[in-house]
Design an enzyme around this catalytic site. Structure first.
Site, mmCIF file in Angstrom:
data_model
loop_
_atom_site.group_PDB
_atom_site.id
_atom_site.type_symbol
_atom_site.label_atom_id
_atom_site.label_comp_id
_atom_site.label_asym_id
_atom_site.label_seq_id
_atom_site.Cartn_x
_atom_site.Cartn_y
_atom_site.Cartn_z
ATOM 1 N N TYR A 130 0.796 -1.217 0.000
ATOM 2 C CA TYR A 130 0.000 0.000 0.000
ATOM 3 C C TYR A 130 0.835 1.276 0.000
ATOM 4 O O TYR A 130 0.277 2.372 -0.008
ATOM 5 C CB TYR A 130 -0.933 0.011 1.225
ATOM 6 C CG TYR A 130 -2.317 -0.497 0.907
ATOM 7 C CD1 TYR A 130 -2.506 -1.819 0.543
ATOM 8 C CD2 TYR A 130 -3.424 0.335 0.962
ATOM 9 C CE1 TYR A 130 -3.776 -2.295 0.249
ATOM 10 C CE2 TYR A 130 -4.684 -0.126 0.671
ATOM 11 C CZ TYR A 130 -4.855 -1.442 0.317
ATOM 12 O OH TYR A 130 -6.108 -1.900 0.023
ATOM 13 N N LYS A 182 2.702 -14.659 2.786
ATOM 14 C CA LYS A 182 2.980 -15.361 1.526
ATOM 15 C C LYS A 182 4.495 -15.542 1.450
ATOM 16 O O LYS A 182 5.148 -15.227 0.438
ATOM 17 C CB LYS A 182 2.434 -14.533 0.350
ATOM 18 C CG LYS A 182 2.530 -15.185 -1.016
ATOM 19 C CD LYS A 182 1.489 -16.250 -1.258
ATOM 20 C CE LYS A 182 1.714 -16.943 -2.596
ATOM 21 N NZ LYS A 182 0.814 -18.089 -2.809
ATOM 22 N N ASP A 216 -3.257 -17.699 0.402
ATOM 23 C CA ASP A 216 -4.216 -18.353 -0.503
ATOM 24 C C ASP A 216 -4.929 -19.502 0.201
ATOM 25 O O ASP A 216 -6.143 -19.682 0.050
ATOM 26 C CB ASP A 216 -3.543 -18.808 -1.811
ATOM 27 C CG ASP A 216 -2.149 -19.358 -1.605
ATOM 28 O OD1 ASP A 216 -1.514 -19.036 -0.592
ATOM 29 O OD2 ASP A 216 -1.681 -20.132 -2.455
ATOM 30 N N ASP A 240 -6.651 -6.330 3.527
ATOM 31 C CA ASP A 240 -7.699 -5.646 2.759
ATOM 32 C C ASP A 240 -8.609 -6.681 2.101
ATOM 33 O O ASP A 240 -9.834 -6.610 2.184
ATOM 34 C CB ASP A 240 -7.017 -4.775 1.694
ATOM 35 C CG ASP A 240 -8.020 -4.018 0.855
ATOM 36 O OD1 ASP A 240 -8.909 -3.391 1.437
ATOM 37 O OD2 ASP A 240 -7.904 -4.071 -0.388
ATOM 38 N N ASP A 244 -12.623 -8.293 3.551
ATOM 39 C CA ASP A 244 -13.862 -8.262 2.749
ATOM 40 C C ASP A 244 -14.441 -9.667 2.644
ATOM 41 O O ASP A 244 -15.659 -9.862 2.704
ATOM 42 C CB ASP A 244 -13.584 -7.709 1.341
ATOM 43 C CG ASP A 244 -13.769 -6.198 1.274
ATOM 44 O OD1 ASP A 244 -13.518 -5.527 2.293
ATOM 45 O OD2 ASP A 244 -14.155 -5.681 0.203
#
Ligand code: NAD
Length: 349
Positions: A130, A182, A216, A240, A244
């Site tokens: 970001y 990750k 993932d 982020d 959601d």
């Protein structure tokens, strides 16, 4: 901070926001007034409303106000996709060093696709992908032939958010923190995050359990068995996306509040954006913002008012069956707020 003195007013900045912002903020403020919340509001504009008002998506008046109050309730701010000005949300987080983004997800309407969800995503809010370090490399007459973006994680930033997540777990009776990364592919960028968070986790052994997931796999497991998660701590971009997804487990974005917390300031908001597709129709669910204001009440030392508000929300949704369209009801934003206010006033009486 304890402010359990009914006469004490707490100055707080109020940013209505764009799109559905004014509609849901009106509902939230009416509910907070009925509850007798101790806030003294300082209204300011930002986002597209700031651009229209003064040509600035983050006007100095809004920044000055938050500098003074250290506290804000904020509606969604529109950000142009692709070009245009940089996100005012991201700039606010940077300006006030709001390094932790706390997004609780709790089932409020039983009988949905997933029941009894109760998990919290804690997202690092200032670093990672970001930071906006991006550029194009032109080739021939193609100005945008190559796009390059870099992420930045610092050991200090990783330490800070990991410590925040474990302290949050301890202070809120949570049992487990899952570190999501990750590090198999982004070995430096998210490897540093993983390793640092695991080091912090060791300091909490015996009090809070630690697990880790690759992002993932975590995304899939959230769909298959979300109940295995308690507190998730992760980097900015993964947080982020996952928050959601988690909001989807409890009925969608209309039910998901968030707090952006720093050492000197805190800004509370709905996780969702300005919802331009339903703006002005009076049908947006104001609950995410109202739940964010409950977080804000706890933050300023009024968990009693937060609990009363949550109880009234539960009664409105489940005893009165008043719900907005996104969670299977027919109520407008205003009708939902009116029903909630009736319950809030009963609780106060
Ligand atoms: P969005 O969250 O605004 O909308 C996604 C979907 O969810 C839409 O179908 C919308 O109608 C629905 N939705 C959102 N809030 C709802 C509510 N309260 N009640 C019922 N349905 C609701 O996401 P988007 O369309 O990708 O973004 C729109 C704008 O908002 C963009 O400019 C984006 O940058 C901005 N945004 C701001 C914030 C913020 O201020 N924190 C967060 C996300 C997006």
């Amino acid at each position: 901070m304890s402010t359990n003195d009914a006469s004490l007013k707490i100055p707080a900045t109020l940013i209505e926001g764009d799109g559905v912002g004014p509609e849901i903020m009106d509902a939230a403020i009416r509910v907070l007034d009925a509850l007798g919340a101790p806030f003294e509001w300082h209204p300011c504009k930002a986002g597209m409303a700031g651009v229209k008002d003064s040509g600035d998506p983050l006007p100095p008046a809004a920044l000055d106000s938050i500098r003074k109050t250290g506290l804000a309730l904020k509606g969604p701010l529109e950000t142009p996709v692709g070009g245009g000005y940089r996100s005012s949300n991201v700039r606010l987080r940077e300006e006030f060093h709001l390094y932790a983004n706390v997004r609780p997800a709790l089932t409020l309407v039983p009988g949905g696709r997933y029941d009894n969800i109760d998990l919290v995503t804690i997202r690092e809010n200032l670093e990672g992908m970001y930071v906006g370090f991006e550029h194009y490399i032109p080739i021939g007459d193609d100005e945008h032939a190559v796009a390059i973006g870099s992420g930045v994680n610092t050991r200090a930033g990783c330490l800070r958010i990991a410590k925040f997540a474990y302290d949050y777990a301890v202070n809120n009776g949570r049992k487990k923190v899952t570190i999501v990364h990750k590090a198999n592919i982004l070995k430096a960028l998210t490897g540093l995050f993983r390793d640092t968070a695991k080091e912090v986790g060791r300091l909490y052994e015996g009090r809070v359990a630690t697990e880790e997931r690759i992002v993932d796999a975590c995304a899939m497991q959230l769909v298959l068995n979300p109940w295995q998660f308690d507190v998730i701590v992760t980097t900015n971009l993964f947080g982020d996306i996952l928050s959601d997804e988690v909001a989807g487990l409890v009925g969608g974005l209309g039910m998901a509040p968030g707090g952006n917390i720093g050492d000197g300031a805190a800004i509370f908001e709905a996780v969702h954006g300005s919802a331009p597709d339903i703006a002005g129709k009076g049908i947006a669910n104001p609950l995410a913002l109202i739940l964010a204001s409950a977080m804000m009440l706890s933050h300023v030392g009024r968990p009693d008012l937060a609990a009363r508000l949550r109880k009234a929300i539960n009664q409105t949704l489940n005893e009165d069956s008043v719900r907005t369209k996104d969670v299977g009801g027919t109520a407008s934003t205003r009708e939902f707020a009116d029903a909630l206010i009736r319950r809030v006033l009963q609780a106060v009486a």
